[in-house]
Scaffold this motif. Structure first.
Motif, PDB file in Angstrom:
ATOM      1  N   PRO A 144      31.441  30.904  65.787  1.00 14.66           N
ATOM      2  CA  PRO A 144      31.339  31.219  67.246  1.00 14.66           C
ATOM      3  C   PRO A 144      31.999  29.860  68.059  1.00 14.66           C
ATOM      4  O   PRO A 144      32.017  30.005  69.205  1.00 14.66           O
ATOM      5  N   ILE A 145      32.103  28.753  67.288  1.00 13.34           N
ATOM      6  CA  ILE A 145      32.403  27.492  67.790  1.00 13.34           C
ATOM      7  C   ILE A 145      34.011  27.721  68.363  1.00 13.34           C
ATOM      8  O   ILE A 145      34.268  27.128  69.685  1.00 13.34           O
ATOM      9  N   ASN A 146      34.888  27.946  67.689  1.00 13.83           N
ATOM     10  CA  ASN A 146      36.547  27.854  67.960  1.00 13.83           C
ATOM     11  C   ASN A 146      37.012  28.836  66.991  1.00 13.83           C
ATOM     12  O   ASN A 146      36.487  29.146  66.073  1.00 13.83           O
ATOM     13  N   ASP A 147      38.188  29.236  67.531  1.00 11.75           N
ATOM     14  CA  ASP A 147      38.958  30.253  66.702  1.00 11.75           C
ATOM     15  C   ASP A 147      39.851  29.470  65.486  1.00 11.75           C
ATOM     16  O   ASP A 147      40.641  28.804  65.854  1.00 11.75           O
ATOM     17  N   VAL A 148      39.404  29.589  64.389  1.00 10.80           N
ATOM     18  CA  VAL A 148      40.010  28.564  63.422  1.00 10.80           C
ATOM     19  C   VAL A 148      40.690  29.488  62.407  1.00 10.80           C
ATOM     20  O   VAL A 148      40.329  30.516  62.011  1.00 10.80           O
ATOM     21  N   LYS A 149      41.810  28.721  61.693  1.00 15.96           N
ATOM     22  CA  LYS A 149      42.459  29.509  60.691  1.00 15.96           C
ATOM     23  C   LYS A 149      42.239  28.679  59.514  1.00 15.96           C
ATOM     24  O   LYS A 149      42.395  27.364  59.601  1.00 15.96           O
ATOM     25  N   THR A 150      42.118  29.379  58.331  1.00 20.50           N
ATOM     26  CA  THR A 150      41.849  28.370  57.203  1.00 20.50           C
ATOM     27  C   THR A 150      42.830  29.012  56.061  1.00 20.50           C
ATOM     28  O   THR A 150      43.448  30.061  55.939  1.00 20.50           O
ATOM     29  N   LYS A 151      42.862  27.952  55.070  1.00 18.79           N
ATOM     30  CA  LYS A 151      43.914  28.277  53.905  1.00 18.79           C
ATOM     31  C   LYS A 151      43.308  27.488  52.667  1.00 18.79           C
ATOM     32  O   LYS A 151      43.071  26.377  52.786  1.00 18.79           O
ATOM     33  N   LEU A 152      43.356  28.118  51.600  1.00 21.43           N
ATOM     34  CA  LEU A 152      43.032  27.207  50.282  1.00 21.43           C
ATOM     35  C   LEU A 152      44.182  26.615  49.706  1.00 21.43           C
ATOM     36  O   LEU A 152      45.146  27.022  49.949  1.00 21.43           O
ATOM     37  N   PHE A 153      43.878  25.520  49.294  1.00 21.93           N
ATOM     38  CA  PHE A 153      44.808  24.743  48.683  1.00 21.93           C
ATOM     39  C   PHE A 153      44.317  23.956  47.342  1.00 21.93           C
ATOM     40  O   PHE A 153      43.059  23.622  47.103  1.00 21.93           O
ATOM     41  N   ASN A 154      45.031  23.219  46.631  1.00 20.46           N
ATOM     42  CA  ASN A 154      44.695  22.403  45.656  1.00 20.46           C
ATOM     43  C   ASN A 154      43.963  22.915  44.757  1.00 20.46           C
ATOM     44  O   ASN A 154      42.982  22.477  44.336  1.00 20.46           O
ATOM     45  N   GLY A 155      44.315  23.885  44.050  1.00 18.55           N
ATOM     46  CA  GLY A 155      43.635  24.482  42.974  1.00 18.55           C
ATOM     47  C   GLY A 155      42.538  25.478  43.759  1.00 18.55           C
ATOM     48  O   GLY A 155      41.867  26.064  42.761  1.00 18.55           O
ATOM     49  N   GLY A 156      42.346  25.753  44.757  1.00 20.12           N
ATOM     50  CA  GLY A 156      41.287  26.714  45.459  1.00 20.12           C
ATOM     51  C   GLY A 156      40.015  25.926  45.688  1.00 20.12           C
ATOM     52  O   GLY A 156      39.160  26.503  46.382  1.00 20.12           O
ATOM     53  N   ASN A 157      39.879  24.897  45.352  1.00 24.90           N
ATOM     54  CA  ASN A 157      38.493  24.022  45.754  1.00 24.90           C
ATOM     55  C   ASN A 157      38.828  23.067  47.314  1.00 24.90           C
ATOM     56  O   ASN A 157      37.901  22.511  47.522  1.00 24.90           O
ATOM     57  N   CYS A 158      39.841  23.190  47.837  1.00 26.75           N
ATOM     58  CA  CYS A 158      40.119  22.722  49.211  1.00 26.75           C
ATOM     59  C   CYS A 158      40.580  23.831  50.299  1.00 26.75           C
ATOM     60  O   CYS A 158      41.011  24.405  50.016  1.00 26.75           O
ATOM     61  N   VAL A 159      40.295  23.200  51.304  1.00 25.24           N
ATOM     62  CA  VAL A 159      40.240  24.182  52.776  1.00 25.24           C
ATOM     63  C   VAL A 159      40.934  23.496  53.700  1.00 25.24           C
ATOM     64  O   VAL A 159      40.411  22.458  54.065  1.00 25.24           O
ATOM     65  N   LYS A 160      41.961  23.718  54.140  1.00 26.35           N
ATOM     66  CA  LYS A 160      42.770  23.533  55.420  1.00 26.35           C
ATOM     67  C   LYS A 160      42.400  24.270  56.414  1.00 26.35           C
ATOM     68  O   LYS A 160      42.386  25.464  56.520  1.00 26.35           O
ATOM     69  N   VAL A 161      41.831  23.669  57.567  1.00 25.34           N
ATOM     70  CA  VAL A 161      41.395  24.211  58.975  1.00 25.34           C
ATOM     71  C   VAL A 161      42.227  23.937  59.793  1.00 25.34           C
ATOM     72  O   VAL A 161      42.549  22.873  60.206  1.00 25.34           O
ATOM     73  N   ASN A 162      42.808  24.923  60.621  1.00 25.14           N
ATOM     74  CA  ASN A 162      43.776  24.885  61.840  1.00 25.14           C
ATOM     75  C   ASN A 162      42.988  25.214  62.969  1.00 25.14           C
ATOM     76  O   ASN A 162      42.450  26.612  62.969  1.00 25.14           O
TER      77      ASN A 162
END
Length: 71
Positions: A26-44
């Motif tokens: 509910p805070i903000n509309d974010v886009k997410t993506k896994l990277f670096n073997g699946g244990n890292c998350v990039k949030v935009n």
């Protein structure tokens, strides 16, 4: 303004839980993506320029609850 932040978690399972929580966040509309073997998350997300934006603080708190660290 577009903003990007990344987090590292102990496992891909925990990273996926974090992503799942952000799908209806509910805070903000974010886009997410896994990277670096699946244990890292990039949030935009779009930075709210109308005042102080609490999105990063809220993301940091949520990640910390799940053992995540900003990278």
């Amino acid at each position: 303004m577009k903003t990007e932040i990344s987090y590292r978690f102990e496992s891909s399972q925990v990273a996926n839980r974090f992503i799942h929580l952000l799908k209806n966040w509910p805070i903000n509309d974010v886009k997410t993506k896994l990277f670096n073997g699946g244990n890292c998350v990039k949030v935009n997300y779009d930075y709210d320029e109308s005042g102080f934006d609490y999105t990063v603080a809220e993301l940091d708190d949520l990640a910390e609850i799940h053992g995540g660290k900003e990278i």
